[in-house]
Design a protein around this motif. Structure first.
Motif, PDB file in Angstrom:
ATOM      1  N   SER A  67    -102.869  40.146 -27.057  1.00 53.40           N
ATOM      2  CA  SER A  67    -102.356  41.303 -26.329  1.00 53.40           C
ATOM      3  C   SER A  67    -102.174  42.498 -27.261  1.00 53.40           C
ATOM      4  N   ILE A  68    -101.781  42.229 -28.493  1.00 56.31           N
ATOM      5  CA  ILE A  68    -101.651  43.295 -29.485  1.00 56.31           C
ATOM      6  C   ILE A  68    -103.013  43.896 -29.794  1.00 56.31           C
ATOM      7  N   GLU A  69    -104.022  43.039 -29.930  1.00 58.72           N
ATOM      8  CA  GLU A  69    -105.380  43.526 -30.150  1.00 58.72           C
ATOM      9  C   GLU A  69    -105.849  44.384 -28.984  1.00 58.72           C
ATOM     10  N   ALA A  70    -105.522  43.957 -27.768  1.00 57.77           N
ATOM     11  CA  ALA A  70    -105.916  44.714 -26.582  1.00 57.77           C
ATOM     12  C   ALA A  70    -105.268  46.088 -26.591  1.00 57.77           C
ATOM     13  N   TRP A  71    -103.985  46.163 -26.929  1.00 51.88           N
ATOM     14  CA  TRP A  71    -103.299  47.452 -26.999  1.00 51.88           C
ATOM     15  C   TRP A  71    -103.991  48.357 -28.025  1.00 51.88           C
ATOM     16  N   GLY A  72    -104.298  47.802 -29.179  1.00 55.26           N
ATOM     17  CA  GLY A  72    -104.955  48.599 -30.216  1.00 55.26           C
ATOM     18  C   GLY A  72    -106.301  49.136 -29.775  1.00 55.26           C
ATOM     19  N   GLN A  73    -107.101  48.299 -29.147  1.00 52.29           N
ATOM     20  CA  GLN A  73    -108.418  48.745 -28.696  1.00 52.29           C
ATOM     21  C   GLN A  73    -108.303  49.780 -27.585  1.00 52.29           C
ATOM     22  N   VAL A 108     -91.598  40.722 -28.406  1.00 48.05           N
ATOM     23  CA  VAL A 108     -92.721  39.930 -28.898  1.00 48.05           C
ATOM     24  C   VAL A 108     -92.284  38.509 -29.221  1.00 48.05           C
ATOM     25  N   VAL A 109     -93.116  37.537 -28.820  1.00 51.23           N
ATOM     26  CA  VAL A 109     -92.863  36.133 -29.124  1.00 51.23           C
ATOM     27  C   VAL A 109     -93.375  35.797 -30.523  1.00 51.23           C
ATOM     28  N   GLY A 110     -92.511  35.268 -31.372  1.00 50.23           N
ATOM     29  CA  GLY A 110     -92.940  34.708 -32.653  1.00 50.23           C
ATOM     30  C   GLY A 110     -93.089  35.725 -33.766  1.00 50.23           C
ATOM     31  N   GLU A 111     -92.889  35.250 -34.983  1.00 55.06           N
ATOM     32  CA  GLU A 111     -92.935  36.114 -36.169  1.00 55.06           C
ATOM     33  C   GLU A 111     -94.341  36.653 -36.431  1.00 55.06           C
ATOM     34  N   VAL A 112     -95.366  35.803 -36.225  1.00 52.02           N
ATOM     35  CA  VAL A 112     -96.736  36.228 -36.518  1.00 52.02           C
ATOM     36  C   VAL A 112     -97.138  37.391 -35.618  1.00 52.02           C
ATOM     37  N   SER A 113     -96.861  37.283 -34.331  1.00 53.06           N
ATOM     38  CA  SER A 113     -97.206  38.363 -33.400  1.00 53.06           C
ATOM     39  C   SER A 113     -96.362  39.604 -33.667  1.00 53.06           C
ATOM     40  N   ALA A 114     -95.094  39.415 -34.026  1.00 48.69           N
ATOM     41  CA  ALA A 114     -94.231  40.555 -34.323  1.00 48.69           C
ATOM     42  C   ALA A 114     -94.751  41.326 -35.534  1.00 48.69           C
ATOM     43  N   GLU A 115     -95.178  40.604 -36.554  1.00 51.10           N
ATOM     44  CA  GLU A 115     -95.733  41.250 -37.741  1.00 51.10           C
ATOM     45  C   GLU A 115     -97.008  42.024 -37.393  1.00 51.10           C
ATOM     46  N   ALA A 116     -97.846  41.414 -36.543  1.00 46.88           N
ATOM     47  CA  ALA A 116     -99.077  42.094 -36.122  1.00 46.88           C
ATOM     48  C   ALA A 116     -98.756  43.356 -35.328  1.00 46.88           C
ATOM     49  N   ALA A 117     -97.703  43.308 -34.500  1.00 51.41           N
ATOM     50  CA  ALA A 117     -97.299  44.483 -33.722  1.00 51.41           C
ATOM     51  C   ALA A 117     -96.829  45.606 -34.637  1.00 51.41           C
ATOM     52  N   ARG A 118     -96.055  45.268 -35.646  1.00 52.10           N
ATOM     53  CA  ARG A 118     -95.578  46.296 -36.582  1.00 52.10           C
ATOM     54  C   ARG A 118     -96.742  46.932 -37.342  1.00 52.10           C
ATOM     55  N   GLU A 119     -97.678  46.106 -37.765  1.00 49.10           N
ATOM     56  CA  GLU A 119     -98.839  46.636 -38.480  1.00 49.10           C
ATOM     57  C   GLU A 119     -99.665  47.546 -37.576  1.00 49.10           C
ATOM     58  N   LEU A 120     -99.790  47.172 -36.308  1.00 50.91           N
ATOM     59  CA  LEU A 120    -100.518  48.017 -35.368  1.00 50.91           C
ATOM     60  C   LEU A 120     -99.808  49.349 -35.193  1.00 50.91           C
ATOM     61  N   GLY A 121     -98.488  49.328 -35.108  1.00 45.66           N
ATOM     62  CA  GLY A 121     -97.733  50.564 -34.973  1.00 45.66           C
ATOM     63  C   GLY A 121     -97.944  51.516 -36.129  1.00 45.66           C
ATOM     64  N   LYS A 122     -98.123  50.972 -37.327  1.00 42.83           N
ATOM     65  CA  LYS A 122     -98.384  51.809 -38.507  1.00 42.83           C
ATOM     66  C   LYS A 122     -99.777  52.428 -38.455  1.00 42.83           C
ATOM     67  N   LEU A 124    -101.752  53.074 -35.629  1.00 44.85           N
ATOM     68  CA  LEU A 124    -102.045  53.945 -34.497  1.00 44.85           C
ATOM     69  C   LEU A 124    -101.348  55.299 -34.637  1.00 44.85           C
ATOM     70  N   PRO A 125    -101.867  56.325 -33.938  1.00 48.82           N
ATOM     71  CA  PRO A 125    -101.188  57.624 -33.944  1.00 48.82           C
ATOM     72  C   PRO A 125     -99.746  57.495 -33.471  1.00 48.82           C
ATOM     73  N   ARG A 126     -98.890  58.322 -34.040  1.00 50.17           N
ATOM     74  CA  ARG A 126     -97.464  58.271 -33.703  1.00 50.17           C
ATOM     75  C   ARG A 126     -97.264  58.426 -32.201  1.00 50.17           C
ATOM     76  N   GLY A 127     -96.439  57.559 -31.645  1.00 44.78           N
ATOM     77  CA  GLY A 127     -96.137  57.625 -30.232  1.00 44.78           C
ATOM     78  C   GLY A 127     -97.047  56.805 -29.343  1.00 44.78           C
ATOM     79  N   LEU A 128     -98.088  56.202 -29.926  1.00 43.13           N
ATOM     80  CA  LEU A 128     -99.034  55.435 -29.125  1.00 43.13           C
ATOM     81  C   LEU A 128     -98.994  53.944 -29.428  1.00 43.13           C
ATOM     82  N   GLY A 129     -98.110  53.541 -30.306  1.00 47.13           N
ATOM     83  CA  GLY A 129     -98.048  52.126 -30.664  1.00 47.13           C
ATOM     84  C   GLY A 129     -96.625  51.656 -30.815  1.00 47.13           C
ATOM     85  N   PRO A 130     -96.447  50.374 -31.050  1.00 47.08           N
ATOM     86  CA  PRO A 130     -95.098  49.808 -31.176  1.00 47.08           C
ATOM     87  C   PRO A 130     -94.421  50.213 -32.477  1.00 47.08           C
TER      88      PRO A 130
END
Length: 318
Positions: A67-73, A108-122, A124-130
């Motif tokens: 789901s994180i990958e989908a948001w990024g794409q 977010v469920v789980g540490e691995v997915s949470a870490e991936a979400a934070r990395e995605l937020g970094k 993506l453009p400000r305001g468009l990611g977690p």
């Protein structure tokens, strides 16, 4: 002792699951079992571009890295195809109150997915990611995350969530949140199917790991199990179990006296671990397997610690 990880190794070097098992003296083997396709990205991109205020979203629920990958794409497509769109202009100018997702919590469920979400937020453009990621290691299952959402005092009293799902999601999350009065818009963003090449990939991985004679059999006087087989998802378990039975004997909850039990002397004994309670329930209830270990949290360290603890207590022997 061996650990067969029924998952695709990550692009991390070294893979975190494999690395943690090696530190404990195990020999990990990763074999992909599922193929995942992202779906409905245009619909997701529309939701993101509209911003959370249009549908009064107070949070986003994510239970998988897919789901994180989908948001990024989806965001990448917004930026690439419509750089002059309202949302891109607003987040670029700093006038982003209505369109920004930056202030919206991502549960977010789980540490691995949470870490991936934070990395995605970094990325993506400000305001468009977690940027506000909640749950993670404190919420290792859908049920735990749902309880966390209901008890989150920092969120508005009236909660309305965008819930990104796959095609195999159980109703645990939606049932608990609906009972708690939380509004949900569910959007499927990925679907999975069993790998068509699993049988070949498994045999190839075992051969490369040095197990030349397949099926791999214990000598008559050997008492130790070959090692562990770790299941990471119910759908994966259903897909691979028939193939795994060609090589391994799985102790079952009830001895049925069937072919597995009668022929187990010619197969390696496998100990079974599950990454979490949902997968463990599927192994119990649907396949009738005895599950020796369930990871307390769905992380490499917690999984390895649980297996090491079991082996220490049982001297690696059934």
């Amino acid at each position: 002792m061996n650990v067969l990880l029924l998952r695709s190794p990550t692009s991390d070097v070294p893979d975190k699951y494999e690395a943690v098992f090696r530190t404990h003296g195990y020999s990990p083997i990763s074999v992909p079992v599922l193929e995942t396709t992202l779906v409905h990205l245009e619909q997701l991109a529309n939701r993101i571009a509209e911003g959370p205020s249009v549908h009064r979203f107070t949070g986003v629920i994510i239970t998988s890295k897919r789901s994180i990958e989908a948001w990024g794409q989806a965001v990448d497509s917004i930026v690439a195809q419509s750089r002059e769109s309202a949302i891109v202009q607003e987040v670029s100018s700093g006038n982003e109150d209505k369109t920004s997702w930056g202030s919206i919590p991502f549960y977010v469920v789980g540490e691995v997915s949470a870490e991936a979400a934070r990395e995605l937020g970094k990325r993506l453009p400000r305001g468009l990611g977690p940027t506000d990621v909640r749950g993670g290691p404190e919420a290792g299952s859908a049920e735990q995350l749902a309880r966390l959402i209901l008890e989150d005092g920092d969120a508005p009293e009236s909660k309305n969530m965008l819930y990104l799902t796959g095609d195999k999601n159980r109703d645990t999350m939606s049932r608990i949140l609906n009972q708690g009065g939380v509004g949900l818009e569910e959007l499927q963003v990925y679907e999975t199917r069993g790998s068509l090449t699993f049988a070949h990939d498994l045999e190839d991985a075992l051969r490369r790991a040095g197990f030349v004679g397949l099926p791999i059999c214990l000598s008559d006087d050997a008492k130790e199990a070959w090692g562990w087989i770790v299941f990471f998802a119910p759908s994966a378990a259903r897909h691979v179990y028939p193939t795994l039975r060609n090589y391994f004997f799985f102790p079952r909850l009830v001895d049925t006296g069937g072919a597995d039990e009668l022929g187990h002397g010619r197969k390696e004994i496998a100990k079974v671990a599950a990454i979490g309670p949902t997968t463990a329930s599927a192994l119990h209830d649907e396949l009738g397997l005895r599950v020796d270990v369930v990871a307390p949290k769905p992380t490499p360290a917690e999984l390895a610690s649980a297996i090491v603890g079991f082996d220490s207590a049982n001297h690696s022997v059934y």
